[in-house]
Design a protein around this motif. Structure first.
Motif, PDB file in Angstrom:
ATOM      1  N   ALA A   1       8.102   1.180   4.740  1.00 54.45           N
ATOM      2  CA  ALA A   1       8.944   1.620   3.880  1.00 54.45           C
ATOM      3  C   ALA A   1       8.537   3.074   3.539  1.00 54.45           C
ATOM      4  CB  ALA A   1       8.953   0.734   2.600  1.00 54.45           C
TER       5      ALA A   1
ATOM      6  N   SER B   1      20.220  17.369  -5.185  1.00 55.72           N
ATOM      7  CA  SER B   1      18.659  17.482  -5.468  1.00 55.72           C
ATOM      8  C   SER B   1      18.510  18.772  -6.016  1.00 55.72           C
ATOM      9  CB  SER B   1      17.551  17.302  -4.354  1.00 55.72           C
ATOM     10  OG  SER B   1      17.578  16.031  -3.915  1.00 55.72           O
TER      11      SER B   1
ATOM     12  N   GLN C   1       9.424   8.721  -4.300  1.00 55.63           N
ATOM     13  CA  GLN C   1      10.292   9.975  -4.475  1.00 55.63           C
ATOM     14  C   GLN C   1      10.868   9.882  -5.761  1.00 55.63           C
ATOM     15  OE1 GLN C   1      13.352  11.179  -2.005  1.00 55.63           O
ATOM     16  NE2 GLN C   1      12.962   9.586  -0.517  1.00 55.63           N
TER      17      GLN C   1
ATOM     18  N   ILE D   1      18.645   4.613  -4.019  1.00 49.47           N
ATOM     19  CA  ILE D   1      17.655   3.600  -4.415  1.00 49.47           C
ATOM     20  C   ILE D   1      18.494   2.375  -3.975  1.00 49.47           C
ATOM     21  CG2 ILE D   1      16.598   2.567  -6.580  1.00 49.47           C
ATOM     22  CD1 ILE D   1      17.275   5.345  -7.885  1.00 49.47           C
TER      23      ILE D   1
ATOM     24  N   ILE E   1       0.848  -1.329   0.019  1.00 52.21           N
ATOM     25  CA  ILE E   1      -0.089  -0.038   0.066  1.00 52.21           C
ATOM     26  C   ILE E   1       0.925   1.201  -0.033  1.00 52.21           C
ATOM     27  CG2 ILE E   1      -1.867   1.245   1.130  1.00 52.21           C
ATOM     28  CD1 ILE E   1      -2.509  -1.250   2.900  1.00 52.21           C
TER      29      ILE E   1
ATOM     30  N   ILE F   1      18.687   9.077 -13.708  1.00 52.64           N
ATOM     31  CA  ILE F   1      19.264   8.037 -12.671  1.00 52.64           C
ATOM     32  C   ILE F   1      20.694   7.629 -13.579  1.00 52.64           C
ATOM     33  CG2 ILE F   1      19.255   6.162 -11.116  1.00 52.64           C
ATOM     34  CD1 ILE F   1      17.293   8.223 -10.318  1.00 52.64           C
TER      35      ILE F   1
ATOM     36  N   GLU G   1      -2.953   3.969  -1.991  1.00 56.27           N
ATOM     37  CA  GLU G   1      -3.812   5.027  -0.962  1.00 56.27           C
ATOM     38  C   GLU G   1      -2.834   5.185   0.245  1.00 56.27           C
ATOM     39  OE1 GLU G   1      -7.703   3.505   0.790  1.00 56.27           O
ATOM     40  OE2 GLU G   1      -7.429   1.485  -0.422  1.00 56.27           O
TER      41      GLU G   1
ATOM     42  N   ALA H   1      12.316  -0.363   6.366  1.00 52.24           N
ATOM     43  CA  ALA H   1      13.547  -0.338   5.264  1.00 52.24           C
ATOM     44  C   ALA H   1      13.394   1.050   4.296  1.00 52.24           C
ATOM     45  CB  ALA H   1      13.025  -1.501   4.162  1.00 52.24           C
ATOM     46  N   GLY H   2      14.286   1.375   3.719  1.00 53.92           N
ATOM     47  CA  GLY H   2      14.689   2.255   3.035  1.00 53.92           C
ATOM     48  C   GLY H   2      15.227   3.632   3.816  1.00 53.92           C
TER      49      GLY H   2
ATOM     50  N   LEU I   1       3.289   7.212  11.491  1.00 50.78           N
ATOM     51  CA  LEU I   1       2.553   5.947  11.735  1.00 50.78           C
ATOM     52  C   LEU I   1       3.546   5.156  12.611  1.00 50.78           C
ATOM     53  CD1 LEU I   1       1.659   5.016   8.045  1.00 50.78           C
ATOM     54  CD2 LEU I   1       0.124   5.554   9.771  1.00 50.78           C
TER      55      LEU I   1
ATOM     56  N   GLY J   1       9.632   6.057   3.521  1.00 52.33           N
ATOM     57  CA  GLY J   1      10.586   7.015   2.690  1.00 52.33           C
ATOM     58  C   GLY J   1      10.391   8.508   3.536  1.00 52.33           C
TER      59      GLY J   1
ATOM     60  N   GLU K   1       0.791   5.639  -1.035  1.00 51.33           N
ATOM     61  CA  GLU K   1       0.208   6.661  -1.601  1.00 51.33           C
ATOM     62  C   GLU K   1       0.801   6.921  -3.114  1.00 51.33           C
ATOM     63  OE1 GLU K   1       0.500  10.044   0.734  1.00 51.33           O
ATOM     64  OE2 GLU K   1      -1.373  11.010   0.043  1.00 51.33           O
TER      65      GLU K   1
ATOM     66  N   ALA L   1      17.965   1.314  -0.485  1.00 53.67           N
ATOM     67  CA  ALA L   1      16.617   1.101  -0.034  1.00 53.67           C
ATOM     68  C   ALA L   1      15.942  -0.350  -0.565  1.00 53.67           C
ATOM     69  CB  ALA L   1      15.706   2.337  -0.718  1.00 53.67           C
TER      70      ALA L   1
HETATM   71  C1  FAD Z   1      15.104  14.564  -7.239  1.00 51.25           C
HETATM   72  C2  FAD Z   1      15.523  13.195  -6.806  1.00 51.25           C
HETATM   73  C3  FAD Z   1      16.816  12.660  -7.407  1.00 51.25           C
HETATM   74  C4  FAD Z   1      17.279  11.235  -6.803  1.00 51.25           C
HETATM   75  N1  FAD Z   1      18.423  10.695  -7.549  1.00 51.25           N
HETATM   76  C5  FAD Z   1      18.522   9.693  -7.333  1.00 51.25           C
HETATM   77  C6  FAD Z   1      19.812   8.994  -7.742  1.00 51.25           C
HETATM   78  O1  FAD Z   1      20.245   9.510  -8.906  1.00 51.25           O
HETATM   79  N2  FAD Z   1      20.392   7.765  -7.396  1.00 51.25           N
HETATM   80  C7  FAD Z   1      19.787   7.147  -6.110  1.00 51.25           C
HETATM   81  O2  FAD Z   1      20.150   6.033  -5.814  1.00 51.25           O
HETATM   82  N3  FAD Z   1      18.780   7.961  -5.514  1.00 51.25           N
HETATM   83  C8  FAD Z   1      18.365   9.296  -5.890  1.00 51.25           C
HETATM   84  N4  FAD Z   1      17.366   9.587  -5.236  1.00 51.25           N
HETATM   85  C9  FAD Z   1      17.091   9.205  -3.664  1.00 51.25           C
HETATM   86  C10 FAD Z   1      16.061   8.055  -4.019  1.00 51.25           C
HETATM   87  O3  FAD Z   1      14.770   8.432  -4.563  1.00 51.25           O
HETATM   88  C11 FAD Z   1      15.590   7.502  -2.405  1.00 51.25           C
HETATM   89  O4  FAD Z   1      16.641   7.103  -1.885  1.00 51.25           O
HETATM   90  C12 FAD Z   1      14.599   6.358  -2.826  1.00 51.25           C
HETATM   91  O5  FAD Z   1      13.367   6.621  -3.167  1.00 51.25           O
HETATM   92  C13 FAD Z   1      14.304   5.963  -1.393  1.00 51.25           C
HETATM   93  O6  FAD Z   1      13.356   4.833  -1.358  1.00 51.25           O
HETATM   94  P1  FAD Z   1      12.239   4.429  -0.384  1.00 51.25           P
HETATM   95  O7  FAD Z   1      11.231   3.540  -0.649  1.00 51.25           O
HETATM   96  O8  FAD Z   1      13.003   4.417   0.846  1.00 51.25           O
HETATM   97  O9  FAD Z   1      11.457   5.876  -0.250  1.00 51.25           O
HETATM   98  P2  FAD Z   1      10.408   6.706  -1.178  1.00 51.25           P
HETATM   99  O10 FAD Z   1      10.969   6.510  -2.575  1.00 51.25           O
HETATM  100  O11 FAD Z   1      10.374   8.113  -0.529  1.00 51.25           O
HETATM  101  O12 FAD Z   1       9.035   5.979  -1.053  1.00 51.25           O
HETATM  102  C14 FAD Z   1       8.234   5.937   0.042  1.00 51.25           C
HETATM  103  C15 FAD Z   1       6.894   5.587  -0.314  1.00 51.25           C
HETATM  104  O13 FAD Z   1       5.972   5.436   0.809  1.00 51.25           O
HETATM  105  C16 FAD Z   1       4.902   6.046   0.751  1.00 51.25           C
HETATM  106  N5  FAD Z   1       4.080   6.566   1.987  1.00 51.25           N
HETATM  107  C17 FAD Z   1       4.698   7.245   2.917  1.00 51.25           C
HETATM  108  N6  FAD Z   1       3.686   7.471   3.880  1.00 51.25           N
HETATM  109  C18 FAD Z   1       2.974   6.809   3.496  1.00 51.25           C
HETATM  110  C19 FAD Z   1       1.348   6.906   4.003  1.00 51.25           C
HETATM  111  N7  FAD Z   1       0.966   7.087   5.236  1.00 51.25           N
HETATM  112  N8  FAD Z   1       0.580   5.956   3.432  1.00 51.25           N
HETATM  113  C20 FAD Z   1       0.911   5.176   2.236  1.00 51.25           C
HETATM  114  N9  FAD Z   1       2.047   5.373   1.597  1.00 51.25           N
HETATM  115  C21 FAD Z   1       2.711   6.102   2.295  1.00 51.25           C
HETATM  116  C22 FAD Z   1       5.103   7.128  -0.356  1.00 51.25           C
HETATM  117  O14 FAD Z   1       3.986   7.432  -1.068  1.00 51.25           O
HETATM  118  C23 FAD Z   1       5.780   6.232  -1.369  1.00 51.25           C
HETATM  119  O15 FAD Z   1       5.184   5.283  -2.130  1.00 51.25           O
HETATM  120  C24 FAD Z   1      16.855  10.835  -5.712  1.00 51.25           C
HETATM  121  C25 FAD Z   1      15.636  11.624  -4.730  1.00 51.25           C
HETATM  122  C26 FAD Z   1      15.119  12.775  -5.452  1.00 51.25           C
HETATM  123  C27 FAD Z   1      14.096  13.264  -4.746  1.00 51.25           C
END
Ligand code: FAD
Length: 308
Positions: free
Chosen positions: A113, A158, A44, A288, A37, A51, A83, A275-276, A245, A115, A39, A291
């Protein structure tokens, strides 16, 4: 009641970014009956225009990369629900996950996870002009600033990436930053080559001003207030983990609000892994690749807990 709501899952993964989808791919291989699940499906990283450090892809947009993750997760059998999760309640033998739409799901275990979310500057005018010239997502909003002058605030990768993307639309991009910056030197060289980016070093941002829309940003440089006329302000001053949460569940976080995990990605709450980017794991190297790795480790730990 939907099929999803009737099922008691082995695992519900909250978050559909690299960590959540990476966990899902491994969970399918482990035959854990699970649900994702998130959102923002893709997380991000969909904001990244390019990338170049994901092994196996020389260069790919964040959107395209995450579409590949989503396809692979679904192909392996994942159900992904877009959601917002508002609440997680610990019941006697499992967890109840309640979404903003009022849907309820049950699971034996959870991976958080969650983020990151963009950090606010908290300066005067910032909140008033969100959507009226203030943006936290260059990838989403750059096209609305065609032939205009904009400023990007921030000193990291960023900010540099946002500036790079904006050069494709805006006439002029100011990059307003404190010293020292920590973007990759190669990014600075690429920005200079565009002849559209002007770097401005400052001590602080003081105010965003305008009428019905943003008109200028006020900053402090060498002890003096300076006014820069612009029509867009892109704020790239970092991110904060989305841990509300987790905290409500009693999960321990560190002084910067990252979820504390052990080597198996377990939190202090029985049945809850994380995680992540949201965790203290991987030496806090938030990428990435880390994560996905943390998602895989969490899934493997849950498999060992439930099946072995
Ligand atoms: C502009 C930009 C460029 C980047 N470039 C790179 C790159 O070149 N190389 C690299 O390795 N990394 C890069 N990153 C970093 C990389 O995007 C992150 O390290 C990675 O996305 C982390 O993954 P994650 O799954 O932990 O978190 P996120 O990608 O943040 O995902 C979090 C998830 O949790 C969900 N969520 C949060 N709260 C809730 C809730 N209450 N209910 C439901 N869902 C929820 C969100 O909607 C999302 O689906 C970049 C980031 C940005 C912003």
């Amino acid at each position: 009641m939907t099929e999803e709501e009737k099922t008691i899952y082995d695992l519900i993964i909250i978050g559909a970014g690299p960590a959540g989808l990476g966990a899902s791919i491994y969970s399918s291989r482990y035959k854990l009956n699970h649900l994702v699940i998130g959102e923002e499906v893709g997380g991000q990283v969909v904001e990244a225009s390019e990338i170049e450090n994901w092994a196996g892809e020389k260069s790919i947009s964040g959107r395209d990369l995450m579409d590949k993750f989503i396809d692979q997760a679904k192909e392996l059998g994942a159900s992904i629900i877009g959601e917002n999760v508002e609440q997680i309640e610990k019941k006697e033998n499992d967890f109840e996950i309640i979404t903003k739409n009022g849907n309820k799901y049950l699971s034996k275990t959870i991976i958080l996870a969650l983020g990151m979310k963009p950090r606010r500057m908290n300066v005067k005018g910032e909140k008033d002009f969100v959507g009226k010239g203030v943006s936290y997502c260059a990838t989403c909003d750059a096209m609305f600033f065609r032939n205009r002058n904009v400023v990007v605030v921030g000193g990291g990768d960023s900010a540099a990436m946002a500036a790079q993307h904006l050069t494709e639309f805006a006439d002029k991009v100011y990059l307003l930053h404190r010293e020292p910056t920590d973007w990759e030197p190669s990014r600075e060289e690429e920005l200079k080559k565009t002849n559209k980016v002007e770097f401005i070093s400052c001590e602080n941002i003081l105010e965003i001003k305008g009428d019905t829309r943003v008109r200028e940003i006020v900053y402090l440089q060498d002890g003096e207030n300076k006014n820069l006329p612009i029509e867009g302000v892109f704020i790239e001053v970092g991110t904060v983990p989305g841990v509300v949460l987790a905290k409500n569940l009693g999960v321990n976080v560190d002084d910067k609000e990252y979820i504390i995990v052990d080597q198996t990605q377990a939190t202090n709450v029985e049945g809850v892994w994380a995680a992540g980017d949201v965790t203290t794991g991987s030496n806090k190297f938030r990428q990435i690749i880390t994560a996905v790795a943390e998602g895989a480790v969490a899934s493997g730990s849950i498999y060992r807990k439930l099946r072995l």
